[in-house]
Design an enzyme around this catalytic site. Structure first.
Site, PDB file in Angstrom:
ATOM      1  N   GLU A   1       0.821  -1.200   0.000  1.00 18.21           N
ATOM      2  CA  GLU A   1       0.000   0.000   0.000  1.00 18.21           C
ATOM      3  C   GLU A   1       0.856   1.251   0.000  1.00 18.21           C
ATOM      4  OE1 GLU A   1      -3.909  -1.949   2.035  1.00 18.21           O
ATOM      5  OE2 GLU A   1      -2.877  -0.399   3.144  1.00 18.21           O
TER       6      GLU A   1
ATOM      7  N   CYS B   1       3.627   8.204   1.394  1.00 21.33           N
ATOM      8  CA  CYS B   1       4.227   7.165   2.225  1.00 21.33           C
ATOM      9  C   CYS B   1       4.380   5.918   1.350  1.00 21.33           C
ATOM     10  CB  CYS B   1       3.295   6.913   3.409  1.00 21.33           C
ATOM     11  SG  CYS B   1       3.901   5.680   4.540  1.00 21.33           S
TER      12      CYS B   1
ATOM     13  N   CYS C   1       7.350  -7.635   6.170  1.00 16.31           N
ATOM     14  CA  CYS C   1       8.619  -7.247   6.799  1.00 16.31           C
ATOM     15  C   CYS C   1       9.076  -8.383   7.702  1.00 16.31           C
ATOM     16  CB  CYS C   1       8.451  -5.972   7.621  1.00 16.31           C
ATOM     17  SG  CYS C   1      10.019  -5.402   8.355  1.00 16.31           S
TER      18      CYS C   1
ATOM     19  N   CYS D   1       8.571  -6.162  14.627  1.00  9.34           N
ATOM     20  CA  CYS D   1       8.388  -5.257  15.770  1.00  9.34           C
ATOM     21  C   CYS D   1       7.026  -5.549  16.397  1.00  9.34           C
ATOM     22  CB  CYS D   1       8.490  -3.802  15.327  1.00  9.34           C
ATOM     23  SG  CYS D   1      10.112  -3.440  14.605  1.00  9.34           S
TER      24      CYS D   1
ATOM     25  N   CYS E   1       3.663  -3.645  15.243  1.00 11.44           N
ATOM     26  CA  CYS E   1       3.528  -3.305  13.824  1.00 11.44           C
ATOM     27  C   CYS E   1       2.740  -4.370  13.077  1.00 11.44           C
ATOM     28  CB  CYS E   1       4.916  -3.152  13.207  1.00 11.44           C
ATOM     29  SG  CYS E   1       4.873  -2.864  11.430  1.00 11.44           S
TER      30      CYS E   1
ATOM     31  N   CYS F   1       0.141   5.730   8.172  1.00 11.57           N
ATOM     32  CA  CYS F   1       1.472   5.385   7.701  1.00 11.57           C
ATOM     33  C   CYS F   1       2.095   4.410   8.700  1.00 11.57           C
ATOM     34  CB  CYS F   1       2.293   6.661   7.677  1.00 11.57           C
ATOM     35  SG  CYS F   1       3.401   6.804   6.329  1.00 11.57           S
TER      36      CYS F   1
HETATM   37  N1  SAH Z   1      10.538  -0.345   8.693  1.00 13.34           N
HETATM   38  C1  SAH Z   1      10.727   1.043   8.812  1.00 13.34           C
HETATM   39  C2  SAH Z   1       9.713   1.873   8.047  1.00 13.34           C
HETATM   40  C3  SAH Z   1       8.269   1.425   8.080  1.00 13.34           C
HETATM   41  S1  SAH Z   1       7.396   1.629   9.578  1.00 13.34           S
HETATM   42  C4  SAH Z   1      10.750   1.447  10.277  1.00 13.34           C
HETATM   43  O1  SAH Z   1      10.412   0.644  11.117  1.00 13.34           O
HETATM   44  O2  SAH Z   1      11.163   2.580  10.554  1.00 13.34           O
HETATM   45  C5  SAH Z   1       7.114   3.378   9.681  1.00 13.34           C
HETATM   46  C6  SAH Z   1       6.876   3.897  11.079  1.00 13.34           C
HETATM   47  O3  SAH Z   1       5.589   3.537  11.580  1.00 13.34           O
HETATM   48  C7  SAH Z   1       7.877   3.345  12.063  1.00 13.34           C
HETATM   49  O4  SAH Z   1       8.355   4.350  12.931  1.00 13.34           O
HETATM   50  C8  SAH Z   1       7.052   2.340  12.807  1.00 13.34           C
HETATM   51  O5  SAH Z   1       7.624   2.059  14.031  1.00 13.34           O
HETATM   52  C9  SAH Z   1       5.706   3.001  12.894  1.00 13.34           C
HETATM   53  N2  SAH Z   1       4.609   2.077  13.201  1.00 13.34           N
HETATM   54  C10 SAH Z   1       4.481   0.794  12.808  1.00 13.34           C
HETATM   55  N3  SAH Z   1       3.341   0.256  13.291  1.00 13.34           N
HETATM   56  C11 SAH Z   1       2.726   1.222  13.999  1.00 13.34           C
HETATM   57  C12 SAH Z   1       1.501   1.282  14.740  1.00 13.34           C
HETATM   58  N4  SAH Z   1       0.688   0.236  14.834  1.00 13.34           N
HETATM   59  N5  SAH Z   1       1.177   2.445  15.332  1.00 13.34           N
HETATM   60  C13 SAH Z   1       1.998   3.531  15.215  1.00 13.34           C
HETATM   61  N6  SAH Z   1       3.159   3.519  14.558  1.00 13.34           N
HETATM   62  C14 SAH Z   1       3.528   2.384  13.938  1.00 13.34           C
HETATM   63 FE1  SF4 Z   2       9.263  -3.857   9.850  1.00 13.58          FE
HETATM   64 FE2  SF4 Z   2       7.141  -2.777  11.022  1.00 13.58          FE
HETATM   65 FE3  SF4 Z   2       9.411  -3.046  12.395  1.00 13.58          FE
HETATM   66 FE4  SF4 Z   2       9.268  -1.202  10.422  1.00 13.58          FE
HETATM   67  S1  SF4 Z   2       8.081  -1.206  12.341  1.00 13.58           S
HETATM   68  S2  SF4 Z   2      10.922  -2.702  10.805  1.00 13.58           S
HETATM   69  S3  SF4 Z   2       7.899  -2.295   8.992  1.00 13.58           S
HETATM   70  S4  SF4 Z   2       8.133  -4.744  11.586  1.00 13.58           S
END
Ligand code: SAH
Ligand code: SF4
Length: 386
Positions: free
Chosen positions: A107, A120, A127, A131, A134, A357
Site C-alpha cells: 500500500e 508514504c 517485513c 516489531c 507493527c 502510515c
Molecule cells: N521499517 C521502517 C519503516 C516502516 S514503519 C521502520 O520501522 O522505521 C514506519 C513507522 O511507523 C515506524 O516508525 C514504525 O515504528 C511506525 N509504526 C508501525 N506500526 C505502527 C503502529 N501500529 N502504530 C503507530 N506507529 C507504527
Molecule cells: Fe518492519 Fe514494522 Fe518493524 Fe518497520 S516497524 S521494521 S515495517 S516490523
C-alpha cells in the site's frame, strides 16, 4: 465514513526478457543505451518522458526517432505496478492497494497537509523484523520490491491525479519510506528509487524531503552514508535497550548506542551541516508512554542532533496494545519540550480508510520464513542488507 472507492487497472502484465525502464536511474539508463549501441543522451530524453510526462508507450516518445522507438518496443517496457483499489478519505488522504509481480499486495498513502503532500511508500511485501506493535511485522515477509515497484508508487500517485504535465502543481512534495517493509533490507532498490525521487530529470524532490525510515539496520545505514543524501528517520520507540529489545527485536543485534552513533555519522557525512535525524517514537499505553520514560529519553538524546516525532499507537486486530490517552501524549510531549527538544505529534489522517502510515495492511504470506530466521539468527542475520 465518507470514503469512496475506485478500482483501476493501469498496468499490463510482465513481458519476459524486456527491461522495465521505470526503475532505472540516470546512470543505469545511460548504461542501458550504451549497451544497446545507442547514444548516452537518450537516457535523459527517456527519463523525462517516463517521470515528467508520465508516458509508458514508446510510440509517444516523439523525439526518439522511429527506428529507436521500434527497437525499444522489443527490448524494453515501462511498466508501473497495478492498482487494485484506490480509496479517498474525507480529509483528502488517498490510499492505494497495489499488486506487484508474483501476487503480493502493498500500500501507498498520500497525505496532503496545507501546501505539501507526503507520499508514504512501501519497500517490501511484508517485513521480516517483527516489531511487536507493527501490523506489517505480524504478516511476515514475502519479498523485496523492485526499484520499478518502489518508484512506481510515486508514478501512480501522480498519474491518479492526472497531474503529469497538467500544470496542476506538485502532487507529491515529500516522500517518506514508511510504508510496508524495512527499506535498508532492500538496499539497492531503495537507493535507486530514492535517487530517482531526487533526480531533476525525474521527480526533482529535494533531499530534505525524501526520508528513509529505519528500525536500525546499522551496517546498511553505515553504507547508506556513502551513496545517499536522503533525510533520515530512526524508529526508536524506547529510551533503553531492555525495553527496545522487546519492541524492536533487531535492537538485540544493534543496540541503541550503535544506532545513534551510526545515525550521527550519517548526517555528519552529508554535504550540508544543518541536518538533524527524525526520531520516531510510537507511544503505547502503559508500555513506553510514562513521564519517567520521557525523562529517560530526553537524557538519552542529549547532544544528539534530532527532532522527535511522537506517533500514538494505531491499534489493529492482532495486537493487545492500546493507544495512549490524549493526556498521556501531552504529558510525554511536555517533558521533551521542557528539555529543549523540537517535538511533533503525528495526527491520525485518513482514519476512515485505515491509512495510517506504518500501519498498512495487505495480505502477505511469509513464504520464505525469513521472519523466523531473523528471530533466531546469530551474527550474520543482516547480510542481505547488501
Ligand atoms: N521499517 C521502517 C519503516 C516502516 S514503519 C521502520 O520501522 O522505521 C514506519 C513507522 O511507523 C515506524 O516508525 C514504525 O515504528 C511506525 N509504526 C508501525 N506500526 C505502527 C503502529 N501500529 N502504530 C503507530 N506507529 C507504527
Ligand atoms: Fe518492519 Fe514494522 Fe518493524 Fe518497520 S516497524 S521494521 S515495517 S516490523
Amino acid at each position: 465514513m465518507t470514503a469512496t472507492t475506485v478500482a483501476t487497472t493501469i498496468a499490463t502484465s510482465a513481458t519476459p526478457d524486456r527491461v522495465n525502464l521505470l526503475g532505472l536511474t540516470k546512470a543505469q539508463l545511460e548504461q542501458f543505451f550504451v549497451d544497446h549501441g545507442e547514444k548516452k543522451f537518450r537516457a535523459q530524453q527517456v527519463l523525462k518522458w517516463i517521470h515528467h510526462a508520465g508516458v509508458t508507450d514508446f510510440a509517444e516518445m516523439s523525439n526518439l526517432g522511429k527506428a529507436l522507438r521500434e527497437k525499444l518496443e522489443h527490448i524494453a517496457e515501462v511498466r508501473p505496478p497495478e492498482i487494485v483499489s484506490q480509496h479517498d478519505s474525507a480529509d483528502g488522504t488517498r490510499k492505494w492497494a497495489i499488486r506487484v509481480d508474483g501476487g503480493g499486495l502493498v500500500e501507498a498513502v498520500l497525505i496532503p497537509d496545507r501546501d505539501r503532500a507526503t507520499l508514504c511508500v512501501s519497500s517490501q511485501v511484508g517485513c521480516s523484523l517483527d516489531c511487536s506493535f507493527c501490523s506489517t511485522g505480524k504478516q511476515g515477509f514475502m519479498r523485496d520490491l523492485s526499484a520499478a515497484e518502489i518508484i512506481g508508487q510515486v508514478w501512480l500517485a501522480i498519474k491518479s491525479f492526472d497531474a503529469f504535465q497538467s500544470g496542476k502543481g506538485r502532487v507529491v512534495t515529500n516522500v517518506v519510506m514508511m510504508g510496508m517493509g524495512e527499506p535498508l533490507l532492500n538496499f539497492d532498490n531503495v537507493v535507486s528509487a530514492m535517487n530517482l525521487m531526487m533526480e531533476d530529470l525525474a521527480y526533482g524532490i529535494s533531499k530534505r524531503r525524501v526520508t528513509l525510515s529505519t528500525s536500525g539496520v546499522v551496517p546498511a545505514l553505515d553504507k547508506l552514508a556513502e551513496v545517499s543524501e536522503a533525510s533520515l528517520a530512526i524508529s526508536l520507540h524506547a529510551p533503553n535497550d531492555a525495553l527496545r529489545n522487546e519492541l524492536v527485536p533487531i535492537n538485540r543485534k544493534y543496540p541503541i548506542a550503535r544506532l545513534l552513533e551510526s545515525s550521527r555519522n550519517y548526517i555528519a557525512a552529508q554535504s550540508d551541516n544543518k541536518r538533524v535525524v527524525t526520531v520516531e517514537y510510537t507511544l503505547i499505553a502503559g508500555v513506553n508512554d510514562q513521564p519517567d520514560q520521557a525523562r529517560e529519553l530526553a537524557e538519552l538524546l542529549r547532544d544528539f542532533p534530532c527532532k522527535i516525532n511522537l506517533i500514538p499507537f494505531n491499534p489493529f486486530p492482532q495486537s493487545d496494545y492500546q493507544r495512549p490517552s490524549g493526556n498521556a501524549v501531552s504529558r510525554f510531549w511536555q517533558v521533551l519540550v521542557d528539555a529543549g527538544y523540537i517535538v511533533t505529534v503525528r495526527t491520525t489522517r485518513g482514519d476512515d480508510i485505515d491509512a495510517a502510515c506504518g500501519q498498512l495492511v495487505g495480505q502477505v504470506v511469509d513464504r520464505t520464513r525469513r521472519s523466523e530466521r531473523y528471530r533466531n539468527a546469530g551474527q550474520n542475520q543482516v547480510t542481505e542488507a547488501g
